[in-house]
Design a protein around this motif. Structure first.
Motif, PDB file in Angstrom:
ATOM      1  N   ALA A  35     -40.529 -64.310  -6.270  1.00  0.00           N
ATOM      2  CA  ALA A  35     -38.997 -65.338  -6.114  1.00  0.00           C
ATOM      3  C   ALA A  35     -40.084 -66.502  -6.537  1.00  0.00           C
ATOM      4  N   ALA A  36     -41.059 -67.271  -6.358  1.00  0.00           N
ATOM      5  CA  ALA A  36     -41.322 -68.213  -6.439  1.00  0.00           C
ATOM      6  C   ALA A  36     -41.936 -68.477  -7.916  1.00  0.00           C
ATOM      7  N   THR A  37     -42.327 -67.195  -8.186  1.00  0.00           N
ATOM      8  CA  THR A  37     -42.904 -67.382 -10.199  1.00  0.00           C
ATOM      9  C   THR A  37     -41.745 -67.125 -10.745  1.00  0.00           C
ATOM     10  N   GLY A  38     -41.101 -66.676 -10.511  1.00  0.00           N
ATOM     11  CA  GLY A  38     -40.087 -66.444 -11.603  1.00  0.00           C
ATOM     12  C   GLY A  38     -40.519 -64.432 -12.636  1.00  0.00           C
ATOM     13  N   ARG A  39     -41.615 -63.748 -12.074  1.00  0.00           N
ATOM     14  CA  ARG A  39     -41.652 -62.776 -12.398  1.00  0.00           C
ATOM     15  C   ARG A  39     -41.248 -61.483 -11.341  1.00  0.00           C
ATOM     16  N   ALA A  40     -41.257 -60.078 -12.049  1.00  0.00           N
ATOM     17  CA  ALA A  40     -40.916 -59.404 -11.635  1.00  0.00           C
ATOM     18  C   ALA A  40     -41.629 -58.541 -10.691  1.00  0.00           C
ATOM     19  N   ALA A  41     -41.112 -57.738  -9.960  1.00  0.00           N
ATOM     20  CA  ALA A  41     -41.963 -57.505  -8.322  1.00  0.00           C
ATOM     21  C   ALA A  41     -42.643 -55.971  -9.054  1.00  0.00           C
ATOM     22  N   PRO A  42     -43.093 -55.792  -8.207  1.00  0.00           N
ATOM     23  CA  PRO A  42     -43.805 -53.849  -8.664  1.00  0.00           C
ATOM     24  C   PRO A  42     -43.002 -53.265  -7.405  1.00  0.00           C
ATOM     25  N   THR A  43     -42.259 -52.587  -7.499  1.00  0.00           N
ATOM     26  CA  THR A  43     -42.156 -51.452  -6.283  1.00  0.00           C
ATOM     27  C   THR A  43     -42.705 -50.811  -6.066  1.00  0.00           C
ATOM     28  N   GLY A  44     -42.334 -49.682  -4.916  1.00  0.00           N
ATOM     29  CA  GLY A  44     -43.078 -48.141  -4.638  1.00  0.00           C
ATOM     30  C   GLY A  44     -44.396 -48.542  -3.997  1.00  0.00           C
ATOM     31  N   TYR A  45     -44.801 -49.458  -3.461  1.00  0.00           N
ATOM     32  CA  TYR A  45     -46.410 -49.472  -2.677  1.00  0.00           C
ATOM     33  C   TYR A  45     -45.072 -49.405  -1.148  1.00  0.00           C
ATOM     34  N   GLY A  46     -45.991 -48.745  -0.646  1.00  0.00           N
ATOM     35  CA  GLY A  46     -46.528 -48.180   0.883  1.00  0.00           C
ATOM     36  C   GLY A  46     -46.541 -50.053   1.961  1.00  0.00           C
ATOM     37  N   TRP A  47     -45.925 -49.902   3.304  1.00  0.00           N
ATOM     38  CA  TRP A  47     -47.072 -50.449   4.305  1.00  0.00           C
ATOM     39  C   TRP A  47     -48.535 -51.675   4.490  1.00  0.00           C
ATOM     40  N   ARG A  48     -48.904 -49.881   4.426  1.00  0.00           N
ATOM     41  CA  ARG A  48     -50.680 -50.177   3.438  1.00  0.00           C
ATOM     42  C   ARG A  48     -51.060 -48.943   2.793  1.00  0.00           C
ATOM     43  N   SER A  49     -51.547 -50.320   1.493  1.00  0.00           N
ATOM     44  CA  SER A  49     -51.911 -50.061   0.697  1.00  0.00           C
ATOM     45  C   SER A  49     -53.375 -51.350   0.330  1.00  0.00           C
ATOM     46  N   GLY A  50     -54.603 -50.523   0.529  1.00  0.00           N
ATOM     47  CA  GLY A  50     -55.521 -50.865   0.829  1.00  0.00           C
ATOM     48  C   GLY A  50     -56.150 -50.695  -0.844  1.00  0.00           C
ATOM     49  N   ASP A  51     -56.242 -50.357  -1.393  1.00  0.00           N
ATOM     50  CA  ASP A  51     -56.321 -50.335  -2.662  1.00  0.00           C
ATOM     51  C   ASP A  51     -56.554 -51.900  -3.113  1.00  0.00           C
ATOM     52  N   ALA A  52     -57.507 -53.061  -2.881  1.00  0.00           N
ATOM     53  CA  ALA A  52     -57.638 -53.775  -3.711  1.00  0.00           C
ATOM     54  C   ALA A  52     -57.637 -53.736  -4.921  1.00  0.00           C
ATOM     55  N   ALA A  53     -58.341 -53.080  -5.761  1.00  0.00           N
ATOM     56  CA  ALA A  53     -58.895 -53.122  -7.210  1.00  0.00           C
ATOM     57  C   ALA A  53     -56.787 -52.566  -8.481  1.00  0.00           C
ATOM     58  N   LYS A  54     -56.221 -51.751  -7.297  1.00  0.00           N
ATOM     59  CA  LYS A  54     -55.164 -52.049  -7.970  1.00  0.00           C
ATOM     60  C   LYS A  54     -53.952 -53.377  -7.942  1.00  0.00           C
ATOM     61  N   ALA A  55     -54.177 -53.556  -7.264  1.00  0.00           N
ATOM     62  CA  ALA A  55     -53.526 -54.279  -6.955  1.00  0.00           C
ATOM     63  C   ALA A  55     -53.944 -56.065  -8.542  1.00  0.00           C
ATOM     64  N   ALA A  56     -55.431 -55.635  -7.675  1.00  0.00           N
ATOM     65  CA  ALA A  56     -55.151 -56.673  -9.053  1.00  0.00           C
ATOM     66  C   ALA A  56     -55.457 -56.551  -9.845  1.00  0.00           C
ATOM     67  N   ALA A  57     -55.046 -55.709 -10.614  1.00  0.00           N
ATOM     68  CA  ALA A  57     -54.801 -55.478 -11.817  1.00  0.00           C
ATOM     69  C   ALA A  57     -53.682 -55.283 -12.093  1.00  0.00           C
ATOM     70  N   ALA A  58     -52.777 -55.529 -11.110  1.00  0.00           N
ATOM     71  CA  ALA A  58     -51.343 -55.531 -10.813  1.00  0.00           C
ATOM     72  C   ALA A  58     -50.653 -57.220 -11.367  1.00  0.00           C
ATOM     73  N   LEU A  59     -51.535 -57.683 -10.189  1.00  0.00           N
ATOM     74  CA  LEU A  59     -52.148 -59.276 -11.024  1.00  0.00           C
ATOM     75  C   LEU A  59     -51.914 -60.016 -12.050  1.00  0.00           C
ATOM     76  N   ASP A  60     -53.154 -59.170 -12.133  1.00  0.00           N
ATOM     77  CA  ASP A  60     -54.111 -59.080 -13.923  1.00  0.00           C
ATOM     78  C   ASP A  60     -52.637 -59.572 -14.998  1.00  0.00           C
ATOM     79  N   ALA A  61     -51.946 -58.151 -14.710  1.00  0.00           N
ATOM     80  CA  ALA A  61     -51.291 -58.459 -15.759  1.00  0.00           C
ATOM     81  C   ALA A  61     -49.896 -58.617 -16.078  1.00  0.00           C
ATOM     82  N   GLN A  62     -50.179 -59.723 -14.882  1.00  0.00           N
ATOM     83  CA  GLN A  62     -48.861 -60.632 -14.434  1.00  0.00           C
ATOM     84  C   GLN A  62     -49.293 -62.438 -14.933  1.00  0.00           C
ATOM     85  N   PHE A  63     -50.610 -62.374 -14.266  1.00  0.00           N
ATOM     86  CA  PHE A  63     -51.093 -63.961 -13.536  1.00  0.00           C
ATOM     87  C   PHE A  63     -52.531 -64.136 -14.362  1.00  0.00           C
ATOM     88  N   GLN A  64     -52.747 -64.931 -14.589  1.00  0.00           N
ATOM     89  CA  GLN A  64     -53.932 -65.191 -14.961  1.00  0.00           C
ATOM     90  C   GLN A  64     -54.533 -65.566 -13.915  1.00  0.00           C
TER      91      GLN A  64
END
Length: 122
Positions: A35-64
Motif C-alpha cells: 500500500a505504501a509503495t504502490g507495488r504488488a504484494a505476494p500471497t501464499g506465505y505463512g505466519w512463520r516464514s523464516g527463509d530470509a534468502a527467499k524473502a530477500a529475492a522477492a524484494l530484489d524483484a520489486q525494489f532496488q
C-alpha cells in the motif's frame, strides 16, 4: 519526508489483518509495504516464514537495494522463523503490529535485526 514514508504514516491506525491488502479491511506487514509503495504484494506465505534468502529475492524483484534511510523497506528478523517488513520513517518505523492489532509507529531503531533494506520509491 519521502512519499513512501508519508504513505506509511498515513496508514497508522489501520487494523491488522493477516494477508490484508486493502486498508479499508486491514493490512499485514506485506500489505502495508504494498500500500505504501504502490507495488504488488505476494500471497501464499505463512505466519512463520523464516527463509530470509527467499524473502530477500522477492524484494530484489520489486525494489532496488539501499541503505536504512527514510522511505526504505526493511526486512527484519522478528523472531525464530519469523520475518517482518516495515517502512523506515525519519524517527522510527511504521509496521503492521499483530500484537497491537493495527499499523503502528515505533520510535527509534527497530527492536529486531535488520536483514536488508530496499528503496521503496522508484
Amino acid at each position: 519526508m519521502s512519499a513512501v514514508a508519508a504513505a506509511a504514516v498515513a496508514l497508522i491506525g489501520v487494523r491488522f489483518r493477516l494477508h490484508g491488502r486493502d486498508p479499508a479491511h486491514g493490512l499485514d506487514c506485506v500489505g502495508l509495504v504494498a500500500a505504501a509503495t504502490g507495488r504488488a504484494a505476494p500471497t501464499g506465505y505463512g505466519w512463520r516464514s523464516g527463509d530470509a534468502a527467499k524473502a530477500a529475492a522477492a524484494l530484489d524483484a520489486q525494489f532496488q537495494r539501499t541503505t536504512d534511510s527514510p522511505g526504505a523497506v526493511l526486512l527484519l528478523r522478528a523472531g525464530p522463523g519469523q520475518l517482518h517488513l516495515a517502512i523506515r520513517v525519519g524517527d522510527g518505523i511504521v509496521h503492521a503490529d499483530a500484537g497491537l492489532r493495527r499499523v503502528a509507529w515505533r520510535p527509534g531503531a527497530p527492536p529486531w535485526p535488520v536483514l536488508g533494506c530496499w528503496k521503496g520509491e522508484g
